[in-house]
Design an enzyme around this catalytic site. Structure first.
Site, PDB file in Angstrom:
ATOM      1  N   TYR A 145      -4.425   5.388   3.080  1.00 33.47           N
ATOM      2  CA  TYR A 145      -5.496   4.224   3.136  1.00 33.47           C
ATOM      3  C   TYR A 145      -5.448   3.689   1.836  1.00 33.47           C
ATOM      4  O   TYR A 145      -5.422   4.077   0.711  1.00 33.47           O
ATOM      5  CB  TYR A 145      -6.849   4.770   3.356  1.00 33.47           C
ATOM      6  CG  TYR A 145      -7.672   3.433   3.489  1.00 33.47           C
ATOM      7  CD1 TYR A 145      -7.766   2.498   4.342  1.00 33.47           C
ATOM      8  CD2 TYR A 145      -8.711   3.280   2.376  1.00 33.47           C
ATOM      9  CE1 TYR A 145      -8.615   1.325   4.319  1.00 33.47           C
ATOM     10  CE2 TYR A 145      -9.620   2.262   2.234  1.00 33.47           C
ATOM     11  CZ  TYR A 145      -9.702   1.352   3.442  1.00 33.47           C
ATOM     12  OH  TYR A 145     -10.465   0.336   3.297  1.00 33.47           O
ATOM     13  N   ASP A 240      -1.330   4.749  -5.701  1.00 34.74           N
ATOM     14  CA  ASP A 240      -2.593   4.292  -5.560  1.00 34.74           C
ATOM     15  C   ASP A 240      -3.470   5.331  -5.784  1.00 34.74           C
ATOM     16  O   ASP A 240      -3.790   6.247  -5.264  1.00 34.74           O
ATOM     17  CB  ASP A 240      -2.765   3.806  -3.787  1.00 34.74           C
ATOM     18  CG  ASP A 240      -4.227   3.264  -3.746  1.00 34.74           C
ATOM     19  OD1 ASP A 240      -5.073   3.266  -4.578  1.00 34.74           O
ATOM     20  OD2 ASP A 240      -4.478   2.899  -2.454  1.00 34.74           O
ATOM     21  N   LYS A 268     -12.912   2.992  -7.577  1.00 32.47           N
ATOM     22  CA  LYS A 268     -13.873   4.076  -7.746  1.00 32.47           C
ATOM     23  C   LYS A 268     -14.408   4.436  -9.202  1.00 32.47           C
ATOM     24  O   LYS A 268     -15.016   3.838  -9.776  1.00 32.47           O
ATOM     25  CB  LYS A 268     -13.296   5.066  -6.923  1.00 32.47           C
ATOM     26  CG  LYS A 268     -13.128   4.595  -5.248  1.00 32.47           C
ATOM     27  CD  LYS A 268     -13.047   5.745  -4.210  1.00 32.47           C
ATOM     28  CE  LYS A 268     -13.092   5.109  -2.736  1.00 32.47           C
ATOM     29  NZ  LYS A 268     -11.892   4.854  -2.252  1.00 32.47           N
TER      30      LYS A 268
HETATM   31  C1  LIG Z   1     -11.416   3.648  -1.413  1.00 35.41           C
HETATM   32  C2  LIG Z   1      -9.620   3.195  -1.681  1.00 35.41           C
HETATM   33  C3  LIG Z   1      -9.256   1.855  -1.711  1.00 35.41           C
HETATM   34  C4  LIG Z   1     -10.176   0.788  -1.475  1.00 35.41           C
HETATM   35  O1  LIG Z   1     -11.142   0.562  -2.276  1.00 35.41           O
HETATM   36  P1  LIG Z   1     -12.266  -0.293  -2.400  1.00 35.41           P
HETATM   37  O2  LIG Z   1     -12.900  -0.325  -3.368  1.00 35.41           O
HETATM   38  O3  LIG Z   1     -12.938   0.312  -1.125  1.00 35.41           O
HETATM   39  O4  LIG Z   1     -11.800  -1.740  -1.918  1.00 35.41           O
HETATM   40  C5  LIG Z   1      -7.902   1.846  -1.913  1.00 35.41           C
HETATM   41  N1  LIG Z   1      -6.854   2.920  -1.957  1.00 35.41           N
HETATM   42  C6  LIG Z   1      -7.640   4.189  -1.961  1.00 35.41           C
HETATM   43  C7  LIG Z   1      -6.570   5.258  -1.971  1.00 35.41           C
HETATM   44  C8  LIG Z   1      -9.020   4.358  -1.836  1.00 35.41           C
HETATM   45  O5  LIG Z   1      -9.539   5.586  -1.688  1.00 35.41           O
END
Ligand SMILES: *Cc1c(COP(=O)(O)O)cnc(C)c1O
Length: 430
Positions: A145, A240, A268
């Site tokens: 994701y 990511d 995060k």
């Molecule tokens: C949480 C997450 C996102 C999105 O971050 P938001 O702050 O919710 O927009 C993107 N990539 C990864 C791997 C994530 O865990």
């Protein structure tokens, strides 16, 4: 029985204001039972709901709170900063300080652009990769994701490496056609795909530690294969690290696997509970970003001083000696208690984990790809989640979500948590 009357009433009210009563879908508790908890307060590893129930928290706001709730140093620095104003729309010294702290302590980062969420970081990283390479196609992996970025809300279609299908309404087919979705852990298919279309690929994007669809830990050789193929075909490799960044170590998964991606995204933990994201790369790649280069990207509240303060106070604490070894040792002890109990009783489950992330898989087999997760096993999670709430333990409200241990969880908290989880496992498998 713990009452959820007040949460229930607030949820009913919220449904009039927000679609499904929430501002982010998984909060609605759709895959578990009962109304979502409305939390009014968090301290250390505990949260308290509007009904006054206290819970040992293993969701930790979906990952950002590696220091637990209401960390004193973060709170004090945020309060001090906020007392001088909230936003200026100008550069600030605090932004420099957070940038410097990251660059000096992370060999994979040369230059940074701060944004306000993980999604925004990924969206910008994709644009940068396209602007830098002059190519359009993106390869992503099923089970990863990357936020709600249009071109990444795509799942595999039928057939090998065909075009994907969008997982949301409102995404033009022409966007989806630029995204190729492959299974994780399949180097052969990746090699074949890159040999065929590698010279059209702007970037391969992956969560190096896939933690949004269970915890699908990859073999290092697979990640190395991505690195190799990107080099060979002139595509960029994007890690990511919105979850893995600052989680398995200050330098995240890149250092854990010792693989240098071309662009890294963070979110995060980097904001210590405030909205911060970042994308980072070499000076050469970042020189393409406006105002230095032609790739446009901007943000009214980017590098907002209050958010920078929360990030700075967080990262400073992560750099303290032995922060990560201590957190990992605690987590491993906690997991072992649960696994030992399950092994003794021969339960069909095991815990997959790395650093302070854990995921309960209802099978004994190691799971490396999204397709290996049995959707029926989620019934077991639903029972587990419900029973744990009754006993004051909060897991993220879906069996596909991972759990997090924070520095605020003490050995005693974790012992209690493990005992309660074991008690509930006896009901799940009873
Ligand atoms: C949480 C997450 C996102 C999105 O971050 P938001 O702050 O919710 O927009 C993107 N990539 C990864 C791997 C994530 O865990």
């Amino acid at each position: 029985m713990r009452s959820r009357e007040k949460s229930k009433a607030l949820f009913e009210e919220a449904k009039q204001y927000f679609p499904g009563g929430v501002n982010s879908p998984v909060r609605a508790f759709k895959s578990v039972s009962g109304p979502p908890l409305f939390i009014k307060e968090g301290n250390g590893c505990k949260i308290t709901d509007e009904d006054g129930n206290e819970y040992l928290d293993f969701c930790c706001s979906w990952g950002p709170l590696i220091l637990g709730h209401n960390n004193a140093k973060i709170r004090e620095f945020v309060v001090e900063t906020i007392s001088k104003g909230t936003s200026f729309g100008t550069p600030t010294k605090l932004g420099n300080e957070l940038g410097k702290l990251m660059i000096e302590n992370n060999r994979f980062v040369e230059m940074i652009r701060f944004v306000s969420s993980g999604t925004e970081a990924v969206m910008s990283a994709i644009r940068l990769a396209r602007g830098y390479t002059g190519r359009n196609k993106i390869i992503k992996f099923e089970g990863c994701y990357h936020g709600h970025v249009d071109s990444l809300l795509v799942k595999a279609g039928s057939g090998l490496a065909t075009f994907g299908e969008s997982t949301s309404a409102g995404i033009p087919k022409s966007f989806v056609e630029e995204t190729i979705v492959l299974p994780l852990a399949d180097s052969d298919l990746l090699n074949k795909t890159m040999d065929k279309i590698g010279d059209q690929v702007a970037a391969i994007i992956i969560e190096p530690i896939p933690a949004n669809n269970g915890l699908l830990l990859q073999d290092k050789s697979f990640l190395e294969c991505l690195r190799l193929k990107c080099h060979k075909h002139g595509a960029l490799l994007i890690f990511d690290e919105v979850i893995s960044g600052f989680r398995t170590g200050f330098e995240g998964a890149s250092a854990y696997y010792n693989i240098k991606p071309d662009i890294i995204t963070y979110g995060k933990i980097i904001g210590g509970g405030m909205p911060v994201g970042a994308y980072c790369a070499s000076k050469e790649i970042m020189s393409k970003v406006a105002p230095l280069g032609p790739v446009y990207q901007a943000g009214t509240l980017s590098a907002n001083p209050v958010a920078m303060a929360a990030g700075y106070a967080t990262l400073k604490q992560l750099l303290e000696k032995d922060f990560y070894p201590k957190l990992e040792a605690k987590t491993q002890g906690f997991i072992k208690k649960i696994q030992d109990h399950a092994d003794a009783k021969k339960y069909e489950m095991h815990i997959q984990s790395i650093g302070s992330i854990f995921w309960i898989a209802f099978t004994r087999d190691r799971i490396k790809a999204a397709s290996e997760i049995d959707p029926k096993s989620m019934d077991k999670f639903k029972v587990l989640h419900h029973e744990l709430l009754q006993r004051g333990v909060y897991l993220g409200p879906s069996g596909y979500e991972v759990g997090f241990v924070s520095a605020a969880h003490t050995e005693k908290d974790l012992d209690e948590g493990a005992s309660l989880i074991n008690e509930c496992m006896d009901i799940v498998f009873g």
